[in-house]
Scaffold this active site. Structure first.
Site, PDB file in Angstrom:
ATOM      1  N   LYS A   1     -15.942  11.532  31.487  1.00  0.00           N
ATOM      2  CA  LYS A   1     -14.811  11.792  32.372  1.00  0.00           C
ATOM      3  C   LYS A   1     -13.905  10.580  32.537  1.00  0.00           C
ATOM      4  CE  LYS A   1     -17.987  11.819  36.284  1.00  0.00           C
ATOM      5  NZ  LYS A   1     -18.020  10.573  37.020  1.00  0.00           N
ATOM      6  N   THR A   2     -14.485   9.395  32.529  1.00  0.00           N
ATOM      7  CA  THR A   2     -13.630   8.217  32.635  1.00  0.00           C
ATOM      8  C   THR A   2     -12.794   8.058  31.363  1.00  0.00           C
ATOM      9  OG1 THR A   2     -15.368   7.227  33.969  1.00  0.00           O
ATOM     10  CG2 THR A   2     -13.621   5.772  33.218  1.00  0.00           C
TER      11      THR A   2
ATOM     12  N   GLN B   1     -22.644  14.155  42.298  1.00  0.00           N
ATOM     13  CA  GLN B   1     -22.781  12.702  42.331  1.00  0.00           C
ATOM     14  C   GLN B   1     -22.144  12.098  43.579  1.00  0.00           C
ATOM     15  OE1 GLN B   1     -22.469  10.483  38.566  1.00  0.00           O
ATOM     16  NE2 GLN B   1     -21.960  12.422  37.593  1.00  0.00           N
TER      17      GLN B   1
ATOM     18  N   ASP C   1     -10.381   8.659  39.992  1.00  0.00           N
ATOM     19  CA  ASP C   1     -11.739   8.848  39.474  1.00  0.00           C
ATOM     20  C   ASP C   1     -12.699   8.974  40.661  1.00  0.00           C
ATOM     21  OD1 ASP C   1     -13.693   9.140  37.615  1.00  0.00           O
ATOM     22  OD2 ASP C   1     -13.694   7.069  36.916  1.00  0.00           O
ATOM     23  N   GLU C   2     -13.841   9.580  40.457  1.00  0.00           N
ATOM     24  CA  GLU C   2     -14.856   9.726  41.509  1.00  0.00           C
ATOM     25  C   GLU C   2     -14.258  10.329  42.786  1.00  0.00           C
ATOM     26  OE1 GLU C   2     -17.795   9.211  40.515  1.00  0.00           O
ATOM     27  OE2 GLU C   2     -17.890   7.468  39.173  1.00  0.00           O
TER      28      GLU C   2
ATOM     29  N   ARG D   1     -28.492   8.520  34.475  1.00  0.00           N
ATOM     30  CA  ARG D   1     -28.030   7.275  33.845  1.00  0.00           C
ATOM     31  C   ARG D   1     -28.732   7.043  32.517  1.00  0.00           C
ATOM     32  NH1 ARG D   1     -23.746   7.519  35.610  1.00  0.00           N
ATOM     33  NH2 ARG D   1     -24.544   9.533  36.272  1.00  0.00           N
TER      34      ARG D   1
END
Length: 724
Positions: free
Chosen positions: A37-38, A253, A222-223, A598
């Site tokens: 996504k980043t 998340q 983002d986030e 992760r």
DNA sequence: TGACGCAAGTTTTTT
DNA sequence: ACTTGCGTCA
């Protein structure tokens, strides 16, 4: 869209291409972990520049950490020509607001030279407030007052509007008002203020709001699931007209609700932005199938989530490794040994990350790694900029910028010792009430009472400050000023006292000086802003060959081939402070989920049978979350005897249980002895051994259903019975 | 004024 | 187990 056409879309899957090229109206990308996504966000920026002919200065990209901002900028620099990447506004909400407020300080109504008060500074201010208001700091703990105030600020509630339902609330409201006064009196803004004041600025100055919303034509976040109310309002103010908001989020998340983040902002977005385009990213490029499946099984029980069907093209991979250790020391030893084994099998130390719920857990791990001579780097922990010697040096620099900063003044007026004691300080504080600040009071004292002992001690200090101030006016940059301060106060001689600790402190100072030297010409106020908003100085050392130790929170956004998640116990994960409400429990689960996802290839889950809290060791039960991972995905390395009944209340940390530790007991059971267990009935002792200072009893029960079991003698409901 | 000894509180997570 | 704050004494 012709997929072969644009080089920017090369190498992206269909979902990602759709996300990058989506309409320039509001877009919400709901993305699973490891879905790139980043990367999508970065490509989107390049896409807007090349396809929509956006100018770089029209782009505002908000990341969650400074590190993410730096990485995004570097990526863009590689993708785009020239200094395009430098012209874009990329940073955290806090960094962007800090710069904006500096520029618009006049309209916002405070000094251009305002200082950012970090957590330590806030605490110092609040302690002062508690003292001023004659409050009992036991009943009204400064830290919890600050917590309440922070939440109020996130909701944009002013001191006057603070809802008062109880007497405690009333005290909070008073402390809040006083806290803001003190903060402003010191020309300080805390982290929350940076956001709140920016929102207020835009709300009260329509022209400025207009100016910035026109300038930032393309706003990307983002986030997004971890934005709070103030941040959401800010986004709305900035995109009110053009509605070109591009948000990337994953509800699963969301792990920062304790600091005001609210993933329901996703729902608000749907309501406030008609025509919102939603895109799902479900392909995972990071983890093996087993890791992904285990993570999905873990997160599934959470309510209120957008169900994503994550899949990967990576191989099945190895099962997760579940290890039950005896205590935290053995857990750490297991981790260290396993890392060493992996390294011998060809992995690098830097492939490995060890995660935990609380910073305190790093200690045992560090000890084991040191013992095994495995290099590691610790993320977080005692932050570089909150070390005493660094805070002291920064306080000097802050005083140059803003001598009325009483918090810094009191911090360093007598560091190193220059004979200024309690009496002098107290009179400065009192005088400060009437003169505006300790600094002004000092100047007054030097004039009116020049011969006094206090004045004699203060004079050199005042002269130093005046000298540095003159240097700054003459245009000295941070490097010059830092050197001037270090020389004037004789810091090297003071810190290097012959001990190793002193050497380490001086090295830290040198590291800070190096940071200052790297940016010649940097203005003091910008340096101090950066320092307050950036957590770590060792960003350059990121490539070292070392194992990474970090909390689950700071693992967000990172990935490692091999991940260890340690301390999977009730009370730790989920944390004891999170057991009260379902939504806190759900957040703990998400935290575990973030950790699991992760991992690229190998995932280890460990928990201990006993764990020390405040130096007191107590039994620990495996985390309830482990029950939600299908056993087929777990390879169990070793099982220790499990307690049949909790001897303590897991929900309450040991230090809160007013239960004096019973004195060490001698061996109570011997082989052949007849015993009775509350649950399993009668049996006979097969074995009793002392291990790690406690008695482990193995009993064969007559009731065949129970069979042979091992207990901890001190905790099992087990009694010797007399034979007839 | 400063050094030292004892009591108390501490541990979620971070910009 | 560890730090922090406070009181006593030189």
């Amino acid at each position: 869209m012709n997929n072969s056409a644009h080089p920017l879309l090369a190498g992206l899957n269909a979902q990602q291409q759709a996300a990058v090229g989506a309409s320039d109206g509001p877009v919400l990308v709901l993305a699973g972990p490891g879905s790139g996504k980043t990367r999508v966000l970065t490509h989107r920026i390049a896409w807007m520049l090349q396809e929509q002919h956006a100018a770089p200065w029209q782009v505002l990209a908000v990341t969650f950490t400074n590190k993410a901002a730096r990485e995004m900028r570097e990526r863009l620099a590689r993708m785009l020509a020239g200094d395009t990447a430098l012209q874009m506004s990329i940073g955290t909400f806090h960094a962007i607001c800090a710069r904006l407020l500096r520029r618009e300080a006049d309209a916002a109504g405070f000094s251009r030279n305002y200082l950012i008060f970090d957590t330590d500074d806030q605490l110092a201010v609040m302690k002062q407030v508690v003292k001023d208001l004659n409050l009992d700091d036991k009943r009204y703990r400064p830290a919890s007052l600050l917590n309440a105030i922070s939440h109020a600020k996130n909701e944009l509630t002013s001191p006057a509007a603070y809802p008062v339902a109880t007497y405690y609330d009333q005290v909070v409201a008073r402390a809040y008002a006083r806290y803001q006064e003190t903060l402003r009196g010191n020309e300080g803004l805390d982290f929350d203020d940076l956001l709140v004041e920016t929102v207020k600025l835009f709300q009260e100055h329509a022209d400025l709001c207009e100016k910035y919303s026109q300038r930032y034509r393309y706003v990307l976040v983002d986030e997004f699931q971890d934005t709070n109310m103030a941040q959401y309002l800010l986004l709305r103010l900035l995109t009110g007209e053009h509605r070109s908001l591009y948000a990337v989020a994953d509800e699963d998340q969301s792990i920062y609700s304790w600091r005001g983040a609210d993933y329901r902002n996703i729902t608000r977005l749907r309501g406030d932005y008609p025509g919102l385009v939603e895109i799902l990213l479900e392909e995972n490029y990071r983890s093996t199938q087993i890791i992904l499946d285990a993570a999905q099984a873990l997160i599934a029980p959470n309510p209120d989530r957008t169900i994503k069907r994550l899949f990967t093209r990576k191989p099945q991979g190895l099962p997760l490794t579940l290890h039950e250790a005896y205590d935290e020391a053995e857990e750490a030893t297991f981790v260290a040994r396993e890392i060493e084994t992996l390294r011998r099998a060809g992995h690098a130390y830097s492939d490995c990350a060890v995660m935990y719920r609380t910073n305190a857990q790093s200690r045992a791990l560090e000890e084991a790694l040191v013992y095994a001579t495995i290099p590691y780097r610790l993320v977080g922990g005692t932050r570089f900029y909150s070390r005493r010697e660094i805070k002291d040096l920064l306080a000097y620099l802050r005083l140059i910028l803003n001598p009325d900063d009483d918090i810094s003044f009191q911090r360093v007026v007598n560091v190193p010792r220059r004979g200024i004691g309690k009496t002098t300080l107290a009179s400065l504080m009192t005088l400060g009430q009437t003169h505006g600040s300790c600094y002004k009071a000092m100047l007054h004292l030097l004039q009116s009472d020049a011969g006094s002992r206090g004045a004699k001690a203060l004079r050199p200090f005042a002269e130093m400050l005046a000298e540095w101030h003159a240097l700054r006016v003459q245009g000295a940059d941070v490097r010059d000023l830092t050197n001037a301060v270090l020389a004037a106060i004789g810091y090297e001689g003071y810190l290097r006292d012959g001990t190793d600790e002193g050497e380490a402190r001086w090295e830290n100072v040198l590291a800070l000086r190096a940071v200052a030297a790297e940016a010649p010409g940097l203005a003091l106020e910008e340096f101090l802003t950066d320092v307050a908003l950036v957590a770590d100085v060792d960003e350059l050392g990121a490539e070292v060959q070392a194992v990474t130790l970090l909390t689950l929170h700071s693992a967000k956004g990172l990935e490692f081939p091999i991940v260890f998640i340690t301390g999977l116990e009730e009370g730790l994960l989920p944390h004891s402070r999170s057991l009260d409400t379902p939504h806190e429990l759900a957040e703990e689960r998400r935290l575990f989920y973030v950790g699991m996802t992760r991992a690229e290839d190998r995932l280890y889950l460990t928990h201990a049978f006993r764990r020390s809290w405040y130096g007191e060791s107590s039994p620990a039960a495996p985390s309830r979350f482990l029950d939600d991972i299908p056993p087929a995905m777990l390879g169990v390395v070793r099982k220790r005897p499990v307690l049949t009944q909790p001897a303590t209340n897991w929900n309450v940390p040991a230090w809160r249980q007013k239960r004096p530790e019973p004195p060490a007991v001698a061996q109570r059971f011997a082989p052949g002895q007849a015993v009775r267990h509350r649950r399993f009935g009668d049996g006979v002792v097969r074995e009793s051994v002392i291990e790690h200072g406690e008695e482990l009893v193995t009993v064969l029960f007559f009731d065949t259903g129970a069979g042979e079991r091992t207990f901890l003698a001190t905790h099992a409901p087990l009694e010797a019975v007399s034979q007839h």
